[in-house]
Each structure stands twice: as C-alpha cells, then as structure tokens.
Design a protein around this motif. Sequence first.
Motif, PDB file in Angstrom:
ATOM      1  N   TRP A  63       0.475  -1.428   0.223  1.00  0.00           N
ATOM      2  CA  TRP A  63       0.009   0.050   0.219  1.00  0.00           C
ATOM      3  C   TRP A  63       0.864   0.937  -0.302  1.00  0.00           C
ATOM      4  O   TRP A  63       0.139   2.447  -0.845  1.00  0.00           O
ATOM      5  CB  TRP A  63      -0.987   0.245   0.997  1.00  0.00           C
ATOM      6  N   ARG A 120       1.737   1.881  -3.430  1.00  0.00           N
ATOM      7  CA  ARG A 120       0.628   1.983  -4.489  1.00  0.00           C
ATOM      8  C   ARG A 120       0.048   3.268  -3.925  1.00  0.00           C
ATOM      9  O   ARG A 120      -0.648   5.022  -4.713  1.00  0.00           O
ATOM     10  CB  ARG A 120      -0.358   0.924  -4.008  1.00  0.00           C
ATOM     11  N   THR A 138       1.380   2.327  -9.024  1.00  0.00           N
ATOM     12  CA  THR A 138       0.073   1.290  -9.245  1.00  0.00           C
ATOM     13  C   THR A 138       0.103  -0.320 -10.336  1.00  0.00           C
ATOM     14  O   THR A 138      -1.244  -0.901 -10.224  1.00  0.00           O
ATOM     15  CB  THR A 138      -1.136   2.529  -9.438  1.00  0.00           C
ATOM     16  N   GLY A 139       1.549  -0.367 -11.059  1.00  0.00           N
ATOM     17  CA  GLY A 139       1.596  -1.502 -11.443  1.00  0.00           C
ATOM     18  C   GLY A 139       1.001  -3.025 -10.662  1.00  0.00           C
ATOM     19  O   GLY A 139       1.271  -3.835 -10.891  1.00  0.00           O
ATOM     20  N   LYS A 198      -0.401  -5.118  -7.422  1.00  0.00           N
ATOM     21  CA  LYS A 198      -1.583  -5.089  -7.709  1.00  0.00           C
ATOM     22  C   LYS A 198      -1.914  -6.200  -6.199  1.00  0.00           C
ATOM     23  O   LYS A 198      -1.212  -6.576  -5.570  1.00  0.00           O
ATOM     24  CB  LYS A 198      -2.218  -5.638  -8.010  1.00  0.00           C
ATOM     25  N   TYR A 199      -3.112  -5.179  -5.499  1.00  0.00           N
ATOM     26  CA  TYR A 199      -3.928  -5.568  -4.141  1.00  0.00           C
ATOM     27  C   TYR A 199      -4.606  -6.759  -5.159  1.00  0.00           C
ATOM     28  O   TYR A 199      -5.550  -6.936  -5.276  1.00  0.00           O
ATOM     29  CB  TYR A 199      -4.723  -4.693  -3.630  1.00  0.00           C
ATOM     30  N   GLY A 200      -4.424  -8.510  -4.748  1.00  0.00           N
ATOM     31  CA  GLY A 200      -5.096  -8.894  -4.987  1.00  0.00           C
ATOM     32  C   GLY A 200      -5.896 -10.236  -3.667  1.00  0.00           C
ATOM     33  O   GLY A 200      -6.791 -10.164  -4.093  1.00  0.00           O
ATOM     34  N   CYS A 201      -5.496  -9.982  -2.701  1.00  0.00           N
ATOM     35  CA  CYS A 201      -5.402 -10.791  -1.601  1.00  0.00           C
ATOM     36  C   CYS A 201      -5.092 -10.135  -0.146  1.00  0.00           C
ATOM     37  O   CYS A 201      -5.570 -10.606   0.714  1.00  0.00           O
ATOM     38  CB  CYS A 201      -5.660 -12.128  -1.625  1.00  0.00           C
ATOM     39  N   ALA A 203      -0.056 -11.344  -6.825  1.00  0.00           N
ATOM     40  CA  ALA A 203      -0.721 -10.590  -7.691  1.00  0.00           C
ATOM     41  C   ALA A 203      -0.005  -8.979  -7.193  1.00  0.00           C
ATOM     42  O   ALA A 203       0.816  -8.087  -7.973  1.00  0.00           O
ATOM     43  CB  ALA A 203      -2.130  -9.989  -7.713  1.00  0.00           C
ATOM     44  N   PHE A 262      -4.439  -8.132 -14.601  1.00  0.00           N
ATOM     45  CA  PHE A 262      -4.126  -7.889 -13.800  1.00  0.00           C
ATOM     46  C   PHE A 262      -3.576  -8.451 -13.062  1.00  0.00           C
ATOM     47  O   PHE A 262      -2.322  -7.873 -11.855  1.00  0.00           O
ATOM     48  CB  PHE A 262      -5.625  -7.734 -12.945  1.00  0.00           C
ATOM     49  N   CYS A 263      -3.397  -9.231 -12.910  1.00  0.00           N
ATOM     50  CA  CYS A 263      -2.011 -10.234 -12.419  1.00  0.00           C
ATOM     51  C   CYS A 263      -0.576 -10.741 -12.477  1.00  0.00           C
ATOM     52  O   CYS A 263      -0.341 -10.840 -12.019  1.00  0.00           O
ATOM     53  CB  CYS A 263      -2.317 -11.910 -12.031  1.00  0.00           C
ATOM     54  N   SER A 282       2.162  -8.508 -13.897  1.00  0.00           N
ATOM     55  CA  SER A 282       2.821  -7.302 -13.133  1.00  0.00           C
ATOM     56  C   SER A 282       3.400  -8.551 -12.179  1.00  0.00           C
ATOM     57  O   SER A 282       4.829  -8.769 -12.769  1.00  0.00           O
ATOM     58  CB  SER A 282       1.930  -6.830 -12.515  1.00  0.00           C
TER      59      SER A 282
END
Lengths: 730, 162
Positions: free
Chosen positions: B23, B26, B32-33, B35-38, B45, B99-100, B102
Amino acid sequence: MTKIHDTTRDISRRNFIVGSAAVAGGGLALGLDLPLASAQQAQNAGNEVGIWVVVKPNNDCVIRIARSEMGQGTLTGLAQLVAEELECDWRRVSTEGLTPGQNLARKRAWGDMATGGSRGIRGSQDYVRRGGAVARTMLLQAAANEWKVPVEELTVSNGTITHAKTKRQTNYGRVAAAAAKLTPPDPKSVKLKDPKDWKVAGKPMKRLDTADKLNGSKVYAIDIKLPGMLNAAIKDSPVYGGKLKSIDDSKAATMPGVRKIVRVGDSGVAVVAETWWQAKTALDALTIVWDEGANGKVSSATIAQHLETGLTATETNGERREGDALAAIAGAAKKIEATYSTPFLSHACMEVMNATVRLTADKAECWTPTQNLEASLAALSSASGLPLTQCEVYRHDLGGGFGRRGGTQDYVRKAVLVAKEFPGVPVKTIWSREEDQTYDFFRPISMCKFSAGLDEKGNLVGLHVRVSGQSINAWLNPAAMAGGRDMRQLQGYWAEPGDAQLGYAVPNLLIEYAMRNTHVPVGPWRGVNTNQNGYYMECFIEELARAAGKDSLEFRRAMMAKYPKHLAVLNAAAERGDWGKPLPQGVHRGIAQFMGYGSYSAATAEVSVDAQGKVKVHRMVLALNCGHAVNPDQIAAQVEGSVAYGLSAVLYGECPVENGRMTSLNFDTYQIVRLAEMPKVETVIVPTGDFWGGVGEPTICVVAPAVINAIQAAIGKPVRSLPLKNVKLV
Amino acid sequence: MARLNINGQNRDVQVAADTPLLWVIREQLGLTGTKYGCGVAQCGACSVHLNGEVVRSCSMRVGDVRPTDRIVTIEGLSPNSSHPVQRAWAALDVPQCGFCQSGQIMAAAALLRKTPRPTDKDIDEAMTNICRCGTYQRIRAAVHQAAGNGNSGTSGRANRKS
C-alpha cells in the motif's frame, strides 16, 4: 468526443514492443512516442468516417469499441471485424473505447454496451462489420470525387486507394476529411465480405491491448488517481438480509487519516480516509453489532435439506417432456438412479470490486470496472439522483469479470452513497478481498436427481432429470419468469436448437426444474447453468454407458444422429484426444460434450489418481464449433482459461454457508488452481461457418465432466458431488 | 517516516510502520503496477523484488524494510519493456485481463535470475501466483521462451507430439 485514451501512444507502444521483440532497432516506431506539438495534435485528432471509424491524417485508423474488455479478447476481435471490411492497414489500427454518456448523447448509435453471455462478438459482428464497410464506401467515394472518376473503378488494399486506369494512388488519411463530410450510406445497403475471403478477421492476430499490461502502466479502475481523492473501505452485513444495529466508532474515528464513518444504506458501513490502508485499518477497528434476522440460522446443511425437497416435489417450475419417461423407466430392463450436487461459487475476479465516484450539484462521474457501462450509468444516475444526461462512467478495462460485474452494479450504487458525503471530492471505494468474497452474486447451488431405464441391449429408453436449486432469474430478473416458470436453470437441456440444446435423442424424456431459493445472492458465473447441468448430464451419461457395458464415446454417438453439430465436435475431441488409444500406466481418459452460448463443445481429459486419492489432470483436448472463428489464437486463450476456471471449481471451489454467512473469504480457503496444476491444453477449433456462436463461456461446461469421467475410469465409481477436495476417492 | 530505495531512487514517505509495503508502493509512491489481490500473500499480484528476491509486498511491513534494501517494482524492471520476460510475454500474448501479470512477470524474472534455464518442475515450484483468467499454459511457455529454452522447455519437449 471526449478523449478516452491516447491512441497515438497506444499504437506506438505496440509497435515498439513488436519491433523490439522482432529486431533490434524499433527506433522509428519509438519516435512516434515523442510528444506532438499541440497544433499537430489537434489536426491529428482525425475524422469520424461513419460512427465506428476515425481516420487520422497520417492514415492511422482508430476503431471504436462499445463492449467491455475483461481479458476475453473481444476488443481485438471486434477491431479485426471492422478492419476487415474497412480494408485498412492492420498495422495502423488502434482502438478507442466509447463511454455510455457518448452512446446516450448519440441516441445509442453504438448499440448495446453490455458484455456478457458470450455475446461480445456474436451480438455485434453484423453492425460493426457494416460500420467498417460504410467507412470504406465513404473513403472510396471521397477519392472518386476528388479524381472525378467512377467509384467502381477504384480498388483499395491496406488503406491505399488505387485508380489503375490513371495510375493514381492516395490513402485513407488523405481523403478522410472529405469522406467525413459525405452522407454515410445506409448500413443495411452495404455488402459484407464472404468470410472465406477474410484476410484480417479469422486470423490469429496479436492482441491490441497487451503492451501496457507488461510494464505496470495500464490503469485499471482500482488504480485511478484524481486530485484530492479520498479512499473508502466498506463492509456489509455478513448475513445477507441483515441490518446494521449499532456501530461503536470511538476508536476508529480518531485513527490517522480518517475523515468520516459513513452508514451505507441500512446494512453497510464505510470508513473514508486519506488512504485506503488507513480506511481499512479503521474499518477493522469498528465494533459493529448486526441484526442478523432469521437468515443468521441458515447453513449449508439447512440449504441442502431445502434443495432435497425439490428433488421429489410434485410442483415444478419448468419442464421438457417427450414421450412418457416415467413409464418407460418403470418398464425398462435395467434401472439406474443417481443424485448429483454442486455448491455456491464466487467469481473471485483478480481486481476486487471498486468504484470511484465524484458528485457535484450538476454532475455525477464514475470510474469503475464494469461489464455493462450503461447499467453502471443507470446505477450512478438512480443513486445520485441526477438525470442520465448529467452522468458519465469512464471506461476502464476490467481485471476479470466472469459475470460478476454485469447488470447488478451493487458496487457502483454503494460507492455513490459513500461519495455523497463528500460533494465535489472524488472518493474511491475498494472492497477488500474478504468483503468481495462475502458480497458476491454466487453461482447458484443445485442438486440433480436422475433416473434412467436401459433396454436389454443397453439402449437408453427413458430418462428423468430433476434439477432442484436456486434461480438466478428469481434473484435478478423476476420479470423473466412468466407464471413462475424458469427454464434458464435448465440451460443446456433445452429442445430448441441454436443456443443450449441437449445433443441427445432419448425416446422418453422428462426434464424438470424445482425452484428452491435461498437468502444468498446469486448471479451468472462464467458458463452459468451449463456448468452444473453439463457436469450432471455428462457424468450420468457416463454412468449409463458403463451400466450398459458400452464404450463411453459409442454410447453417446448412438444417441446423436439427429444432432450432427454436437456429434462433430465430440468426434473432433475424440480423434484429437486419442480416444481408444493406449495411455501411460495409471492414466485414464474421460470424454464429454455439451452446448451453450450458441456454440458446441467437447473435451477429453487424461487424469491419474494416486494411492492417496490425489488427482492430477495431465492433458485436455477441447473441441469447439463457434461458427466463425474471428481470432483462433484468442479462442485458444479462452479455451485454456476455461480449463483453469473450470478445474478450480472441480478441485476446490465451494462457498459454504454457516450462521447465514459465507465462510470462505480469501484464497487460503477459496483455493484456485495454480500453474503446477494446469494440464496441457490443446484447442481444436472446428468452425462450420454457418452461424455465430460465443467463445468466452461455452467450453467451461465440458471441463468438469471430462475430468470426472476420467476419474470414474480410474477408480471405477462415479463422483456425484463437487468439489473433489471433499470427496474421498480411494 | 520511512526511507525506501525503489527502482533505484531513494524516496521518503510519511507512513505508519505497520503499513504493508504494497500500500505504500501504491498509495504513497503512486506506483500502481503492483496490484492488490488478496492481502494475505496467497495470490502474488503484489510481487516485487527485494534485493533481487521475489516477495509478496502485501504481507511485508514497510517498517521492516531497510533504507538500503533495493525494491524493484514492475515499473522498474526495464526502462522500455525490454526484459526478456516482458518480451516473451508480448510474443506469446500471455495476458488476458492482465491484472495479475505484473506479479507473474516479477516472479518469472526472479526465477530466471536464479535459474536461467528452468525445467517445468522449477517453473511449477516458482510460479505460484494466481491467474483467474487461466493464462498458466502461456506463462509456462513464455518462461521457457525467455530462458531461451524454446516453447516447451526441457520436460515439455517430451510431451510434444510429432
């Protein structure tokens, strides 16, 4: 036309990637990336020729896209169809996404923007191809006018127009300004090419949208940054239908960055803060008391009891009846019965639900991943109270959709309620993975009871199918259920040709649906009801073949003479899947066929089960007849992806309910197939060229039955409930 | 307050020490490349390189990152998408929704740094990120291609027909 994205940059990036991958020295293409002088930029904006094509003075063609791109490749496929008729230079094509506000302002000139039901290509192919042909016609006419020659004497190739008689040449870029001033011909009057003559469509063109997915520069909605933007984390009643009773925010209210704690409707709460992590941290610090209501007592066990009543109920909600199945079964030489079941499943898009909303007195704006931009616009309008004409939804490609982000638009509505507390300030609301998993519209739970009769020769003489389970229409679209009937839950078992027709002729057939709804929200999930119904039917057919002592392929073929398209893909899968040929020790083969989304699918799977009962899927061959194959490489990508999505459901997928709420809230418990478990997938496209079928969803429904039938071959018994993680195989 | 070395630059950020590195990347750094996934180190991600090793930044406290630690995100992997992994990904059209990717690319790049010519087993063990679109088959092929193994790799060759 407002700017959607800078297409000049897109094409130059793409050229650069292609160039640098192929040869050293993509320098010329890279040169295009230099900032253009503003005057040149204005001139370079291009001319709209018809509604689907913008031609720039440098002969670049921008093709407009109305449907959503969520990975399924529709953007590239639609561009291929337009470019094919346009006769432009494919290397100079880029795309421009339309917004629902633009569509509304032009009286929906670009048609339906919804992207679901595997309709992205097949639902728009006719009018987008006509759009390309209209533009070509106008561009040629402009050249003919300039040269004062009959338009019939002109030829065009790759955007270069030639008048052979006078040896003159020009290109689309040079005549575009004049073409734009012409009155477009009636799209219905233009003649489309015979697909046999296609040069761009039908070919495995590289995707147009890859470059910025490789370097982190692609801006998904969750990545949007706006001046002064605040961030919100949100939580809803974990029990569906529950209400917010009280919140103790004494701790959260004073945490760093927190601006406001907002009640969202009567069942939700959001924390708005400077950053999302601050908002999430404060949200977790709230003490919330929920009024769970009666639903707090519901569990997977009580839902199963509820569904079981539907297996024997006398009242049903839709049926297909041919002959007298019950009598035929009663009088049959051999009777076989089985009951199957499948659980709720969440979509688990990689990009969690999110929406950024900015509300002022006279304007509502939203940035969100959506499969239905117009539904998002409607949700924005109704939740903000502003008329549609004062609303706009900005397009972002989706980090996965799979049916979650279609008509419901719950996340846009809630994000508007949060943003209402901050007039003029953009607020980005992001659902945590756990909240995303909690508040899904799940694949409906169901059970299926079969009884069948075989004659003394092992032929199927009667089949009774009773599906009991939750209805998507009852939750999302009750108006679609005339008289309480809902044939959608019998998708794949229909008699009608063309969409999701059952591919077997059974002399006595009774298929029924008993609606058994729960408090859990349900919705379409990639492949929708063909998933469950394909698994049920094709695994039971396998049981029948074994009971009849017949080969699985031959038993099916004997019932398919009236269904030549179903049969042809089954044969293709069998042939390319080496049906009947020897396998390595311990590896077993299964086969299945089913139909959905206007396309015909079949698969073979090669599977082993070890001494501990662990399943390994080694290889799958999937055959697909989608009528026309617009981009064979992207069709293969969809087929490969459908195997991963389907296999996750087979091996692991379930969303259990305890105390009225979902318990599987992240990938530690809601497991997803990873690379090591991915079988080798071979895609066999057998298009017959006489219809337009879907691609994104059709093949997923044959994944589970092909794998489960191979397991039955391995262990000698059927597997009648999914996922396999709950089943003791050996 | 934390000092981070990210993509070769030192950046000072005002942030609580227990904020996940993801975070910070980001929100504070605006990259922002990643990513938040879980949020629980399951999906990958959020994969970035920390001193050349792939780590899941959602589950690493920014306070545990030293100013001398070198963080590389997808934006810093190469100046112009020219890393062999990025080129292979482009050549084989690996991404679907993207999305995943990166995270997948960062995982693959870290694998190849350690194991320049990975076997399928090496790839199975190293590439554990989730892709919901199911691009795994192409990811495997692209890792081999980036390694110069050819499309099918060492054990993959045995599977190939013909």
